[in-house]
Design an enzyme around this catalytic site. Structure first.
Site, PDB file in Angstrom:
ATOM      1  N   TRP A 483       0.891  -1.343  -0.159  1.00 38.07           N
ATOM      2  CA  TRP A 483       0.041  -0.145  -0.008  1.00 38.07           C
ATOM      3  C   TRP A 483       0.975   1.301   0.154  1.00 38.07           C
ATOM      4  CZ3 TRP A 483       1.757   1.983   4.546  1.00 38.07           C
ATOM      5  CH2 TRP A 483       1.870   1.166   5.524  1.00 38.07           C
ATOM      6  N   LYS A 507      -3.199  -8.475  -7.313  1.00 41.90           N
ATOM      7  CA  LYS A 507      -4.112  -8.206  -6.079  1.00 41.90           C
ATOM      8  C   LYS A 507      -3.561  -6.798  -5.641  1.00 41.90           C
ATOM      9  CE  LYS A 507      -3.870  -9.029  -1.770  1.00 41.90           C
ATOM     10  NZ  LYS A 507      -4.397  -7.863  -1.053  1.00 41.90           N
ATOM     11  N   ALA A 509      -3.278  -3.890  -2.681  1.00 48.42           N
ATOM     12  CA  ALA A 509      -3.471  -3.821  -1.363  1.00 48.42           C
ATOM     13  C   ALA A 509      -4.799  -3.399  -0.991  1.00 48.42           C
ATOM     14  CB  ALA A 509      -2.550  -2.751  -0.731  1.00 48.42           C
ATOM     15  N   GLY A 540      -5.762 -10.312   1.721  1.00 49.57           N
ATOM     16  CA  GLY A 540      -4.466 -11.101   1.461  1.00 49.57           C
ATOM     17  C   GLY A 540      -4.956 -12.572   2.080  1.00 49.57           C
ATOM     18  N   VAL A 543      -7.752 -13.669  -1.240  1.00 50.10           N
ATOM     19  CA  VAL A 543      -7.350 -13.521  -2.515  1.00 50.10           C
ATOM     20  C   VAL A 543      -5.738 -13.908  -2.607  1.00 50.10           C
ATOM     21  CG1 VAL A 543      -7.090 -11.966  -4.536  1.00 50.10           C
ATOM     22  CG2 VAL A 543      -8.861 -11.604  -2.995  1.00 50.10           C
ATOM     23  N   GLN A 545      -4.101 -15.618  -0.663  1.00 50.17           N
ATOM     24  CA  GLN A 545      -3.709 -17.165  -0.360  1.00 50.17           C
ATOM     25  C   GLN A 545      -4.381 -17.974  -1.537  1.00 50.17           C
ATOM     26  OE1 GLN A 545      -2.249 -18.209   2.345  1.00 50.17           O
ATOM     27  NE2 GLN A 545      -2.219 -20.177   1.056  1.00 50.17           N
ATOM     28  N   SER A 561       5.420  -7.825   3.731  1.00 47.86           N
ATOM     29  CA  SER A 561       6.208  -7.984   5.129  1.00 47.86           C
ATOM     30  C   SER A 561       6.920  -9.430   5.023  1.00 47.86           C
ATOM     31  CB  SER A 561       5.414  -8.126   6.323  1.00 47.86           C
ATOM     32  OG  SER A 561       4.462  -9.074   6.196  1.00 47.86           O
ATOM     33  N   GLU A 583      10.166  -9.309  -2.488  1.00 40.84           N
ATOM     34  CA  GLU A 583      10.585  -8.156  -1.993  1.00 40.84           C
ATOM     35  C   GLU A 583      10.061  -7.890  -0.567  1.00 40.84           C
ATOM     36  OE1 GLU A 583      10.942  -4.226  -0.816  1.00 40.84           O
ATOM     37  OE2 GLU A 583      10.232  -3.926  -2.837  1.00 40.84           O
ATOM     38  N   CYS A 617      10.118   1.256   1.626  1.00 40.51           N
ATOM     39  CA  CYS A 617      10.786  -0.149   1.774  1.00 40.51           C
ATOM     40  C   CYS A 617      12.417   0.118   2.152  1.00 40.51           C
ATOM     41  CB  CYS A 617      10.583  -1.200   0.701  1.00 40.51           C
ATOM     42  SG  CYS A 617      10.879  -0.663  -0.760  1.00 40.51           S
ATOM     43  N   LYS A 667       0.293   1.880  15.427  1.00 35.56           N
ATOM     44  CA  LYS A 667       1.632   0.990  15.556  1.00 35.56           C
ATOM     45  C   LYS A 667       2.549   1.792  15.731  1.00 35.56           C
ATOM     46  CE  LYS A 667       4.541  -1.803  12.749  1.00 35.56           C
ATOM     47  NZ  LYS A 667       4.877  -2.492  11.326  1.00 35.56           N
ATOM     48  N   GLU A 714      11.675  -2.780  11.868  1.00 34.53           N
ATOM     49  CA  GLU A 714      11.194  -1.625  11.197  1.00 34.53           C
ATOM     50  C   GLU A 714      10.168  -0.918  11.444  1.00 34.53           C
ATOM     51  OE1 GLU A 714      10.564  -1.637   6.065  1.00 34.53           O
ATOM     52  OE2 GLU A 714       9.973  -3.351   7.278  1.00 34.53           O
TER      53      GLU A 714
END
Length: 812
Positions: A483, A507, A509, A540, A543, A545, A561, A583, A617, A667, A714
């Protein structure tokens, strides 16, 4: 296959063990045809011909609804078959092998491969018909009689409701309880239980295959009657054919353009001569390949002249929003097989503007069924559609056109990106969208430059050998993007994927789907064939999976992640051992030596952390500053942070927009609280900005020790974490910098070129920046080491992620 084993002295001499894996034999094929819930294989003692020797060992597994021979082989037979072979050999060696007799009756299963035995029995439930067609697809090919003509049926989908489709024609199906229905999506058949299934493709006895939706445009049924004027034009076209096919005495109705000796250059000549005769007619080279006989060509031509064969104009139910001095039009449905449509279950989810927490619009929430339909469309586009047969240079032309359309709509795309992801508009325009355009243009140029090589090998005297390699596309690829850079991450992966000749299911985000769906609209305008690109927004867990598990997907590219990357890699291995590139997370070190250019080190150091709100990233997760300049560096950074304008991302003067979504915002606040508790010094920020939306204060921590949580984990946010190191301790700071499980990026600032090269060689990361940061380019490969993943985006290396190498050896 057979396995010979010379037994030990304790065993019973020489044994011949015959092992037959049943995806190449009888029971496996029957299982798929009958739709059974169990499949398996047997290992039996060798006999003289019909595999009727006594059974030694058997194994079985469950058959999933979407299993194919390939998926069962990869999921069960390959690993279990090897284990069973080893176990069987050991049983023989130990003298414990059993011999269970089996009957010879019905032992030869060659009959199921005969065309005469593959006719569909329509006097049974729809599910049984569906299983039969799937079991015979594509060899020998299930068939039935439609309007008195034999037609093979391929690619079925069960339980289709006809009231959702526009009925074009009804057709008589021999043995069916009711007539079949041709719709714009395919041919609907009914079982004895009145349930429906849809057939996507029909094949004629001469091998020609068409979309079932275009049954009556196929050239040998429902022919149009020509008017007098059209007959005159037909005779003029006959003369053109005669001029090209000079070796043919007369152009008959059944004369085949290519069987009469025409080549690709003749196709161009034919099309251009007809265009010159009929100015404004939309005729393509591909049309000649689809209608090769003169009578079929005239039928196609007349329909095209009348406008009957024009593609339906794409219908989009836009969500609109007046924002940024424009009206933004946003598709919100799934994009499957060239059309926008609701999710199978009708579910939607709201997508939120992080600047104020308001709802932008609803977006389709795809299900497993939507993924399956998207994969089926991508597979068909790859195997039988024009994309798989397209000249690479023509493929590049389409990608160039797509890039031009993205540039034409860049302000709208940047606005969507800003309101959906929180990116500052000016950054979205330059980087999110600008680099996406550059990426497609770069890979468009690679389309016709993908090539193999010749390899000298030992010659087989007196003969000689030629060995060469070919680079081939993989097939259907899945792409799962994050995202933080919604459109740019789409471009980084999908441009290379498409340039290599693959088709894809993507797919976006869950929280940032809008720019991907707008991109889908532009692909249609660019002329990308239907099914080549499919976008399925959703979760996630569902879709993503299903993409990992799907047996028809040959490659999955993921950015996200590390924990999710590990799960994806495991699922891909267990499904069909699909190729994977990952990545993943990062904790990139940036080392700043005292002999640096201080102004540049401050400016680029801040960019390394605060670029794109820290949702980057390769963000520098930890800065190591040499002790003698540490205090001055911190002072200057604080001065610059205070100048940063946090606010509405659409305002042109804004430096720092909102975090992507509330959960991430929460977070980051928690991350700062942990840093304070562990004893790091909070110099600036650390809290949410007191205003609507998800704005985080740019934050600075110093006195960070190596064991602390914020030194190891991170943040993925605007949080600068600084540690000092002793003057001159190059090896010491390198050891600390590399003391992480991540290895995505790294950086060093120094005026000493020798020091810079020494450090860059020893930093354990996929990218090293020297006296700069965040300097990525479409031609430079990008990817990480260690738990930051493997595989590359961008550059020539990225193409290899979506290609396979085939070696061919010819003896002459």
């Amino acid at each position: 296959m057979t396995l010979r084993r010379r037994s030990s002295a304790e065993a019973r001499g020489n044994e011949l063990l015959s092992i037959r894996i049943r995806d190449q034999c009888k029971v496996f094929s029957v299982t798929l045809i009958q739709g059974d819930k169990k499949a398996g294989f047997s290992i039996f003692w060798a006999d003289d011909g019909l595999d009727t020797g006594p059974i030694l060992l058997q194994r079985e597994c469950s058959v999933e609804p979407n299993d194919t021979v390939d998926s069962l082989y990869n999921r069960f037979l390959f690993p279990e078959g090897i284990k069973a072979m080893v176990e069987s050999v050991q049983l023989i060696a130990d003298g414990k092998a059993t011999r269970v007799p089996q009957t010879e009756e019905g032992a030869s299963y060659e009959g199921i491969q005969k065309k005469s035995n593959s006719k569909v029995n329509l006097a049974q439930p729809a599910e049984a018909i569906h299983n039969w067609i799937r079991g015979h697809d594509k060899v020998p090919g299930a068939w039935t009689v439609i309007d008195g003509q034999v037609r093979s049926l391929q690619h079925t989908f069960s339980h289709t409701h006809t009231h959702t489709h526009t009925i074009t024609f009804t057709v008589c199906i021999e043995g069916a309880s009711q007539a079949g229905v041709v719709t714009k999506n395919g041919l609907v058949l009914y079982g004895s239980d009145s349930k429906a299934l849809m057939v996507k493709n029909l094949q004629f006895e001469d091998g020609k295959m068409i979309s079932a939706a275009k049954y009556f445009s196929s050239g040998d049924t429902a022919r149009v009657e020509l008017t007098d004027d059209e007959k005159k034009i037909a005779e003029e076209i006959r003369d053109i054919w005669k001029g090209i096919l000079s070796n043919v005495a007369a152009i008959e109705e059944t004369t085949d353009f290519f069987k009469s000796g025409a080549a690709s250059m003749d196709v161009v000549r034919l099309v251009e001569e007809i265009k010159q005769r009929c100015v404004g007619l939309q005729l393509q080279n591909e049309d000649v390949y689809m209608a090769t006989t003169f009578q079929d060509f005239i039928q196609m031509f007349v329909r095209r002249l009348r406008g009957e064969d024009q593609e339906e104009e794409m219908v989009i139910d836009y969500a609109t929003k007046d924002v940024n001095n424009m009206t933004v039009k946003m598709p919100w449905q799934c994009f499957i097989n060239g059309k926008f449509e609701d999710a199978e279950n009708g579910k939607t989810a709201n997508t939120i503007n992080p600047a104020d927490g308001s709802v932008i619009c609803k977006v389709a929430y795809a299900s497993v069924g939507d993924v399956d339909r998207a994969v089926a469309a991508a597979k068909e586009a790859f195997e039988v559609g024009p994309w798989g047969r397209m000249n690479p240079r023509d493929r590049g032309t389409l990608l160039y056109k797509l890039a031009d359309l993205m540039e034409e709509h860049q302000e709208e795309l940047a606005t969507i990106e800003s309101i959906d992801s929180g990116a500052v508009y000016t950054l979205a325009l330059k980087t999110h969208i600008g680099m996406s355009i550059q990426t497609f243009r770069y890979f468009a140029g690679w389309c016709d430059k993908i090539q193999g090589k010749t390899i000298p090998i030992n010659q087989a005297r007196p003969n000689r050998n030629l060995t060469f390699t070919k680079k081939e596309p993989l097939g259907v690829c899945a792409i799962v993007i994050p995202w933080n850079y919604p459109l740019m991450m789409l471009a980084w992966k999908s441009a290379a994927c498409l340039a290599a000749g693959n088709t894809l299911v993507l797919k976006p985000a869950q929280v940032t789907p809008l720019s991907a769906l707008k991109f889908a609209e532009l692909t249609v305008k660019a002329g990308i064939p239907k099914g080549v690109i499919n976008i399925v927004p959703g979760s996630g867990g569902m879709v993503g999976q299903r993409m990992s598990d799907h047996p028809d997907i040959r490659k999955l590219g993921f950015t996200g992640s590390t924990p999710i990357g590990k799960q994806i890699m495991k699922s891909c291995a267990l499904s069909n051992l699909k190729k994977v590139s990952l990545e993943l997370g990062g904790k990139s070190p940036l080392i700043i030596f005292s002999d640096c250019d201080m102004d540049k080190a401050v400016r680029m150091g801040m960019s390394s952390v605060f670029f794109n709100k820290g949702e980057n990233c390769i963000a520098a997760g930890r800065l190591f500053v040499e002790e003698s300049i540490h205090d001055e560096y911190i002072r200057r950074v604080v001065e610059e942070i205070k100048k940063m304008k946090v606010g509405d991302p659409l305002h042109r003067s804004t430096d720092h927009g909102p975090q992507n979504h509330k959960a991430h915002m929460d977070k980051l606040v928690e991350y700062c609280e942990v840093g304070v508790k562990e004893g790091a010094t909070l110099v600036y920020g650390g809290k949410q900005v007191d205003r609507p939306g998800f704005f985080m204060q740019p934050t600075l921590f110093t006195d960070v020790e190596d064991h602390m949580f914020i030194a190891k984990e991170e943040s993925f946010g605007p949080i600068m974490v600084v540690s000092k190191f002793k003057d001159g301790d190059i090896d010491g700071v390198l050891s600390r910098a590399n003391d992480t499980e991540f290895g995505l990026a790294s950086g060093v600032f120094t005026r000493d070129i020798n020091k810079a090269m020494y450090v860059s060689e020893r930093l354990d990361a996929g990218t090293v920046f020297v006296n700069t940061y965040n300097k990525t380019d479409v031609a430079s490969p990008f990817g990480g080491f260690k738990q930051s993943g493997f595989g590359k985006d961008l550059g020539e290396d990225a193409l290899n992620e979506y290609l396979r190498t085939k070696a061919v050896t010819v003896e002459y």
